[in-house]
Write a protein that holds these residues in place. Structure first.
Motif, PDB file in Angstrom:
ATOM      1  N   ARG A  12      -8.987  19.817   1.329  1.00 35.05           N
ATOM      2  CA  ARG A  12      -8.081  20.273   0.271  1.00 35.05           C
ATOM      3  C   ARG A  12      -6.672  20.588   0.760  1.00 35.05           C
ATOM      4  NH1 ARG A  12     -11.633  24.291  -3.522  1.00 35.05           N
ATOM      5  NH2 ARG A  12     -13.151  22.710  -4.133  1.00 35.05           N
ATOM      6  N   ARG A  13      -6.549  20.922   2.019  1.00 33.12           N
ATOM      7  CA  ARG A  13      -5.242  21.335   2.544  1.00 33.12           C
ATOM      8  C   ARG A  13      -4.591  20.319   3.469  1.00 33.12           C
ATOM      9  NH1 ARG A  13      -4.360  27.242   4.212  1.00 33.12           N
ATOM     10  NH2 ARG A  13      -3.207  25.973   5.642  1.00 33.12           N
ATOM     11  N   THR A  14      -5.348  19.363   3.945  1.00 38.54           N
ATOM     12  CA  THR A  14      -4.843  18.484   5.001  1.00 38.54           C
ATOM     13  C   THR A  14      -4.830  17.024   4.566  1.00 38.54           C
ATOM     14  OG1 THR A  14      -5.797  20.000   6.625  1.00 38.54           O
ATOM     15  CG2 THR A  14      -5.091  17.843   7.432  1.00 38.54           C
ATOM     16  N   ASN A  15      -3.661  16.435   4.598  1.00 44.03           N
ATOM     17  CA  ASN A  15      -3.505  15.002   4.358  1.00 44.03           C
ATOM     18  C   ASN A  15      -3.326  14.291   5.688  1.00 44.03           C
ATOM     19  OD1 ASN A  15      -3.457  15.214   1.495  1.00 44.03           O
ATOM     20  ND2 ASN A  15      -1.345  15.891   1.608  1.00 44.03           N
ATOM     21  N   TYR A  16      -3.689  13.030   5.726  1.00 39.10           N
ATOM     22  CA  TYR A  16      -3.404  12.210   6.897  1.00 39.10           C
ATOM     23  C   TYR A  16      -2.612  10.993   6.436  1.00 39.10           C
ATOM     24  CZ  TYR A  16      -7.224   9.186   5.362  1.00 39.10           C
ATOM     25  OH  TYR A  16      -8.018   8.340   4.637  1.00 39.10           O
ATOM     26  N   TYR A  17      -1.977  10.335   7.387  1.00 37.87           N
ATOM     27  CA  TYR A  17      -1.092   9.221   7.077  1.00 37.87           C
ATOM     28  C   TYR A  17      -1.442   8.021   7.950  1.00 37.87           C
ATOM     29  CZ  TYR A  17       1.483  12.905   4.778  1.00 37.87           C
ATOM     30  OH  TYR A  17       1.821  13.945   3.954  1.00 37.87           O
ATOM     31  N   THR A  18      -1.403   6.847   7.354  1.00 38.65           N
ATOM     32  CA  THR A  18      -1.610   5.597   8.083  1.00 38.65           C
ATOM     33  C   THR A  18      -0.599   4.577   7.588  1.00 38.65           C
ATOM     34  OG1 THR A  18      -3.238   4.817   6.483  1.00 38.65           O
ATOM     35  CG2 THR A  18      -4.098   5.936   8.434  1.00 38.65           C
ATOM     36  N   LEU A  19      -0.288   3.626   8.451  1.00 37.70           N
ATOM     37  CA  LEU A  19       0.600   2.539   8.032  1.00 37.70           C
ATOM     38  C   LEU A  19      -0.170   1.575   7.142  1.00 37.70           C
ATOM     39  CD1 LEU A  19       2.596   1.395  11.176  1.00 37.70           C
ATOM     40  CD2 LEU A  19       3.314   2.928   9.365  1.00 37.70           C
ATOM     41  N   THR A  20       0.507   1.046   6.158  1.00 36.12           N
ATOM     42  CA  THR A  20      -0.053  -0.052   5.377  1.00 36.12           C
ATOM     43  C   THR A  20       0.207  -1.343   6.140  1.00 36.12           C
ATOM     44  OG1 THR A  20       2.014  -0.382   4.185  1.00 36.12           O
ATOM     45  CG2 THR A  20       0.403   1.167   3.209  1.00 36.12           C
ATOM     46  N   ARG A  21      -0.340  -2.432   5.655  1.00 38.51           N
ATOM     47  CA  ARG A  21      -0.048  -3.729   6.280  1.00 38.51           C
ATOM     48  C   ARG A  21       1.445  -4.004   6.216  1.00 38.51           C
ATOM     49  NH1 ARG A  21      -4.353  -7.429   3.439  1.00 38.51           N
ATOM     50  NH2 ARG A  21      -6.053  -5.994   3.774  1.00 38.51           N
ATOM     51  N   ARG A  22       2.032  -3.674   5.091  1.00 40.26           N
ATOM     52  CA  ARG A  22       3.475  -3.874   4.943  1.00 40.26           C
ATOM     53  C   ARG A  22       4.252  -3.032   5.951  1.00 40.26           C
ATOM     54  NH1 ARG A  22       7.389  -1.798   0.371  1.00 40.26           N
ATOM     55  NH2 ARG A  22       9.274  -2.717   1.181  1.00 40.26           N
ATOM     56  N   GLY A  23       3.825  -1.785   6.154  1.00 44.14           N
ATOM     57  CA  GLY A  23       4.471  -0.912   7.128  1.00 44.14           C
ATOM     58  C   GLY A  23       4.396  -1.495   8.532  1.00 44.14           C
ATOM     59  N   ARG A  24       3.247  -2.030   8.874  1.00 41.48           N
ATOM     60  CA  ARG A  24       3.058  -2.658  10.196  1.00 41.48           C
ATOM     61  C   ARG A  24       3.967  -3.885  10.328  1.00 41.48           C
ATOM     62  NH1 ARG A  24       1.034  -0.665  14.456  1.00 41.48           N
ATOM     63  NH2 ARG A  24      -0.629   0.266  13.249  1.00 41.48           N
ATOM     64  N   ARG A  25       4.036  -4.705   9.283  1.00 45.13           N
ATOM     65  CA  ARG A  25       4.909  -5.890   9.323  1.00 45.13           C
ATOM     66  C   ARG A  25       6.370  -5.494   9.463  1.00 45.13           C
ATOM     67  NH1 ARG A  25       1.784  -7.663   4.887  1.00 45.13           N
ATOM     68  NH2 ARG A  25       3.566  -7.240   3.520  1.00 45.13           N
ATOM     69  N   GLU A  26       6.762  -4.435   8.792  1.00 43.97           N
ATOM     70  CA  GLU A  26       8.155  -3.969   8.874  1.00 43.97           C
ATOM     71  C   GLU A  26       8.503  -3.519  10.290  1.00 43.97           C
ATOM     72  OE1 GLU A  26      10.633  -3.989   6.635  1.00 43.97           O
ATOM     73  OE2 GLU A  26       9.421  -4.845   5.040  1.00 43.97           O
ATOM     74  N   ILE A  27       7.579  -2.814  10.935  1.00 46.94           N
ATOM     75  CA  ILE A  27       7.815  -2.390  12.319  1.00 46.94           C
ATOM     76  C   ILE A  27       7.924  -3.609  13.235  1.00 46.94           C
ATOM     77  CG2 ILE A  27       6.684  -1.352  14.333  1.00 46.94           C
ATOM     78  CD1 ILE A  27       5.861   0.954  12.603  1.00 46.94           C
ATOM     79  N   GLU A  28       7.036  -4.563  13.058  1.00 50.64           N
ATOM     80  CA  GLU A  28       7.068  -5.759  13.898  1.00 50.64           C
ATOM     81  C   GLU A  28       8.362  -6.538  13.690  1.00 50.64           C
ATOM     82  OE1 GLU A  28       3.409  -7.667  12.803  1.00 50.64           O
ATOM     83  OE2 GLU A  28       2.215  -6.234  13.968  1.00 50.64           O
ATOM     84  N   ALA A  29       8.805  -6.655  12.440  1.00 53.05           N
ATOM     85  CA  ALA A  29      10.058  -7.355  12.160  1.00 53.05           C
ATOM     86  C   ALA A  29      11.240  -6.623  12.787  1.00 53.05           C
ATOM     87  CB  ALA A  29      10.252  -7.500  10.651  1.00 53.05           C
ATOM     88  N   ARG A  30      11.199  -5.300  12.733  1.00 60.97           N
ATOM     89  CA  ARG A  30      12.278  -4.502  13.345  1.00 60.97           C
ATOM     90  C   ARG A  30      12.307  -4.721  14.859  1.00 60.97           C
ATOM     91  NH1 ARG A  30      16.774  -1.026  12.135  1.00 60.97           N
ATOM     92  NH2 ARG A  30      17.179  -0.030  14.114  1.00 60.97           N
ATOM     93  N   GLN A  31      11.131  -4.730  15.477  1.00 58.91           N
ATOM     94  CA  GLN A  31      11.070  -4.937  16.922  1.00 58.91           C
ATOM     95  C   GLN A  31      11.614  -6.308  17.300  1.00 58.91           C
ATOM     96  OE1 GLN A  31       6.877  -4.016  17.428  1.00 58.91           O
ATOM     97  NE2 GLN A  31       7.404  -2.119  18.496  1.00 58.91           N
ATOM     98  N   GLU A  32      11.288  -7.334  16.526  1.00 62.07           N
ATOM     99  CA  GLU A  32      11.818  -8.678  16.793  1.00 62.07           C
ATOM    100  C   GLU A  32      13.335  -8.692  16.660  1.00 62.07           C
ATOM    101  OE1 GLU A  32       9.835 -11.499  14.278  1.00 62.07           O
ATOM    102  OE2 GLU A  32       7.862 -10.943  15.075  1.00 62.07           O
ATOM    103  N   TRP A  33      13.851  -8.029  15.638  1.00 67.22           N
ATOM    104  CA  TRP A  33      15.291  -7.963  15.433  1.00 67.22           C
ATOM    105  C   TRP A  33      15.967  -7.258  16.599  1.00 67.22           C
ATOM    106  CZ3 TRP A  33      18.689  -3.815  14.564  1.00 67.22           C
ATOM    107  CH2 TRP A  33      19.977  -4.178  14.147  1.00 67.22           C
ATOM    108  N   GLU A  34      15.387  -6.129  17.057  1.00 63.66           N
ATOM    109  CA  GLU A  34      15.961  -5.387  18.171  1.00 63.66           C
ATOM    110  C   GLU A  34      15.964  -6.206  19.449  1.00 63.66           C
ATOM    111  OE1 GLU A  34      13.665  -1.786  18.367  1.00 63.66           O
ATOM    112  OE2 GLU A  34      14.828  -0.815  16.798  1.00 63.66           O
ATOM    113  N   GLU A  35      14.914  -6.992  19.666  1.00 59.92           N
ATOM    114  CA  GLU A  35      14.797  -7.779  20.889  1.00 59.92           C
ATOM    115  C   GLU A  35      15.916  -8.815  21.012  1.00 59.92           C
ATOM    116  OE1 GLU A  35      10.798  -9.250  20.918  1.00 59.92           O
ATOM    117  OE2 GLU A  35       9.978  -7.287  21.396  1.00 59.92           O
TER     118      GLU A  35
END
Length: 90
Positions: free
Chosen positions: A63-86
């Motif tokens: 009742r008091r504690t939420n947890y958070y996970t990346l969605t598939r879209r969130g994971r793709r966004e991170i991967e795209a960002r890493q490619e852009w940074e590289e």
């Protein structure tokens, strides 16, 4: 990802690096990185924004504690960002 703040991007990376972290675990990780206190009034509205954008999913442990996970879209966004940074970092 281009429309996120730096803080929101950092939230994504922390969530990606932890196993279903709850808000306080995320807060502690960011406080260690920023070397200053992160207030709840900053943390939770930004987490909600990531949920609203479909990048993060919020679940409930109890009742008091939420947890958070990346969605598939969130994971793709991170991967795209890493490619852009590289492109710019050797």
């Amino acid at each position: 990802m281009y429309d996120l703040t730096g803080f929101q991007r950092d939230l994504l990376y922390v969530i990606a690096g932890l196993d279903e972290p709850h808000g306080l675990a995320i807060k502690e990780e960011l406080e260690n990185y920023y070397e200053k206190e992160i207030h709840h009034g900053r943390l939770y509205p930004n987490l909600d924004t990531l949920v609203d954008k479909g990048l993060v999913e919020k679940g409930q442990r109890d009742r008091r504690t939420n947890y958070y996970t990346l969605t598939r879209r969130g994971r793709r966004e991170i991967e795209a960002r890493q490619e852009w940074e590289e492109q710019y970092i050797d």
